[in-house]
Scaffold this active site. Structure first.
Site, short mmCIF file in Angstrom:
data_model
loop_
_atom_site.label_atom_id
_atom_site.label_comp_id
_atom_site.label_asym_id
_atom_site.label_seq_id
_atom_site.Cartn_x
_atom_site.Cartn_y
_atom_site.Cartn_z
CB THR A 243 -0.83 -0.13 1.25
OG1 THR A 243 -1.68 -1.26 1.22
CG2 THR A 243 -1.82 1.22 1.55
CB THR B 227 -3.87 0.32 -0.84
OG1 THR B 227 -3.15 -1.26 -0.88
CG2 THR B 227 -5.23 -0.17 -0.54
CG ASN C 211 -5.55 -5.95 -0.50
OD1 ASN C 211 -5.02 -5.68 0.59
ND2 ASN C 211 -5.86 -7.36 -0.53
N GLY D 79 -0.94 -3.43 5.74
CA GLY D 79 -2.22 -4.21 5.90
C GLY D 79 -2.62 -4.11 7.48
O1 DON Z 1 -7.03 -1.56 3.41
C1 DON Z 1 -6.48 -2.48 3.92
O2 DON Z 1 -6.37 -2.36 5.26
C2 DON Z 1 -5.40 -3.20 3.25
N1 DON Z 1 -6.04 -3.33 1.78
C3 DON Z 1 -4.05 -2.53 3.26
C4 DON Z 1 -3.08 -3.27 2.42
C5 DON Z 1 -1.68 -2.71 2.55
O3 DON Z 1 -1.61 -1.89 3.44
C6 DON Z 1 -0.67 -3.70 1.82
N2 DON Z 1 0.61 -3.16 2.10
N3 DON Z 1 1.51 -3.10 2.59
#
Ligand code: DON
Length: 567
Positions: free
Chosen positions: A378, A396, A398, A471
């Site tokens: 992200t 992001t 995802n 995430g």
């Molecule tokens: O919205 C969310 O929480 C996830 N889709 C975020 C994904 C994310 O941060 C991946 N990165 N490192």
């Protein structure tokens, strides 16, 4: 000056900045300091574009929009027009706003769409790979909504530098080459034609990528506004892409997408005002719950990353993530008891059971422990302009490169955000997060997020802008960085560099970065009954701190190519 000469001088300017940036990143504990304005993002070229926009007279919102479009070109693993995110804004006059440009489930989505005939999660990974993984993208609409409300320069000027970058080419950093190499097989499997990010030879630092199709898509957006993405040729390309596989996004899904201005979540911590994102992100609510719990304890005396501090944070986190899994989802579809979740008595009761003699085991959940399997991506950007206006955006696809599908002819990757729904109650998603009814799939519903774009003020003055990818670890990374500055007295870069740990209720373990905790701290935590698991890097923060003399200190995470630039 002809457009090609202009581009040549602009490229030289960017390259000059880039070499300065690499140099300044090696200074360990002091961030980039600037007098007036700053942008911190995941890529030096994107930060340079955001900075240039402010030097031309654009405000923080203009700069953030230009940086967001630039990331879609030079940081394709997460920067996007095929994904979505959240923006938190605070103007110097005290105006506060937050925009939800999160993806939506397509109208044909169904709560059991990822289950097989036996009600088990489908083994084909359809929630993360390929066309069925994509939610209806929100980023382009989000950028136009931001611009309509707060922008000052014409939108076409904010998109032009990204068109130039895509039309000509950009140079890979070592990290960018690595991440492309890791994804080559997936790119091949998920795409029926060659994409600019595929190569027969391993990518190397210094290689360049040219993206003419993306340049044309960005040009349509520049000329036609949001219709250049959600209608006409780009929409046709997205729908054709869907039809070529098992995707379900339709023309009407695209045409009807709307980002939404939401009420920000506002709380207080040790005299600071904390402004963050509300549902459908869990970030703001969870962050406020964690801070409410922390405020009762003198963690500054206990020390940064000491056993007692980590034990407290872990016990708070397991309770907060349990609430997240149960209560949070899209507020347009489920009733979220936000006031109760933020209520001081409720939180006090939640935390009353915390013992300092032993870890509380997390509730037993039926699903197995599935740690994250692939590199997540992200990205976050923070901007402060010379008037003191601040923007905090997390955006992001995802996981890295989203569904890995590049829309044929349109040159951009689509998200795999559908995996953020709870496909099956109790079964963990990509981030090991479990969820229930509140986050079940429904047509046109937004999937729950952990993104936590945040702004902090003190005595009604801007103090900090912060956020990160990661995430499920986003919430705890923002939490720790905030504590690092407010409780542990660190500067911005030091707070960002500091090693991180994470707990999310389930799996019942503390994840720690290498060297986060001394051997004796680890032994003390294990003696209390905590399971520890070493993990790769947690988060890639992009933050800005207003120093007491009014100057700005950037905190650009050395875990990535993150770069803070200012003037
Ligand atoms: O919205 C969310 O929480 C996830 N889709 C975020 C994904 C994310 O941060 C991946 N990165 N490192």
């Amino acid at each position: 000056m002809s457009p090609s000469r202009r581009f040549f001088f602009f490229s030289i300017f960017l390259l000059t900045l880039y070499s300065c940036v690499n140099h300044s990143q090696r200074i360990p504990l002091k961030g980039k300091i600037s007098e007036k304005a700053m942008v911190s993002s995941a890529h030096p070229l994107a930060s340079a574009i955001g900075l240039e926009i402010m030097k031309k007279g654009g405000n923080a919102i203009d700069s953030a929009i230009a940086t967001h479009f630039a990331l879609s070109v030079v940081y394709p693993q997460a920067g996007n027009i095929g994904g979505g995110g959240f923006a938190v804004i605070r103007l110097d006059d005290g105006t506060i706003a937050s925009l939800d440009f999160r993806e939506k489930a397509p109208g044909l989505a169904d709560r059991d769409m990822y289950l097989d005939a036996n009600g088990r999660l489908n083994s084909k990974q359809w929630s993360t790979h390929g066309n069925l993984a994509s939610g209806v993208p929100g980023a382009v609409d989000g950028m136009f909504q931001l611009h309509d409300k707060f922008g000052s320069l014409p939108m076409s000027e904010l998109i032009q530098p990204s068109i130039d970058l895509a039309k000509n080419c950009y140079t890979l950093t070592a990290l960018a080459a690595d991440i492309l190499n890791i994804n080559q097989d997936e790119f091949q499997q998920q795409n029926r034609w060659s994409i600019p990010h595929l190569s027969d030879e391993p990518w190397q630092k210094g290689d360049t990528i040219q993206q003419p199709e993306l340049a044309r898509t960005l040009t349509r957006i520049q000329l036609q506004g949001r219709r250049g993405f959600y209608e006409g040729k780009t929409a046709d390309q997205i729908v054709a892409e869907m039809k070529s596989g098992n995707g379900i996004i339709t023309h009407s899904d695209l045409k009807n997408y709307k980002s939404i201005w939401r009420k920000p979540i506002i709380g207080h911590y040790r005299g600071h005002q904390i402004i963050s994102m509300g549902p459908p992100s869990s970030g703001g609510v969870a962050l406020m719950q964690l801070l409410r719990g922390t405020a009762n304890y003198p963690i500054a005396n206990w020390g940064h990353n000491s056993a007692k501090t980590i034990h407290l944070m872990t016990e708070l986190e397991r309770r907060v993530y349990a609430d997240r899994a149960t209560y949070l989802g899209d507020p347009d579809f489920v009733d979220i008891p936000i006031e109760q979740l933020l209520d001081s008595v409720y939180n006090q009761q939640r935390y009353d059971g915390i013992s300092f003699d032993k870890a509380t085991p997390s509730a037993v959940v039926s699903a197995g422990e599935i740690p994250p399997k692939e590199s997540p991506e992200t990205t976050h950007l923070s901007v402060v302009d010379d008037q003191g206006n601040a923007v905090s955006i997390t955006t992001t696809l995802n996981s890295s490169f989203g569904s890995k599908v590049m829309v044929q002819g349109a040159g951009f990757f689509l998200n795999n955000e559908m995996d953020d729904f709870s496909s099956k109650p109790g079964s963990p998603n990509l981030y090991g997060l479990i969820g229930g009814e509140a986050n079940a799939i429904a047509p046109n519903k937004r999937m729950l997020s952990s993104m936590t774009p945040t702004i902090v003020t003190y005595n009604d003055k801007l103090k900090m802008v912060l956020g990160t990818p990661g995430g499920s670890t986003i919430i705890t990374s923002v939490y720790q960085t905030l504590l690092n500055v407010i409780d542990h007295g660190m500067g911005m870069q030091e707070a960002v560099n500091a090693k991180r740990v994470h707990h999310q209720w389930y799996p019942d373990e503390i994840r720690l970065e290498t060297d986060a905790l001394s051997n004796s701290t680890q032994a003390q935590l294990e003696a209390l009954g905590h399971q520890l698991r070493m993990t790769d890097k947690i988060g890639r923060m992009n933050c800005i701190l207003v120093l007491p003399d009014g100057r700005l200190e950037g905190g650009a995470d050395p875990r990535g190519d993150n770069t803070a630039l200012g003037y």
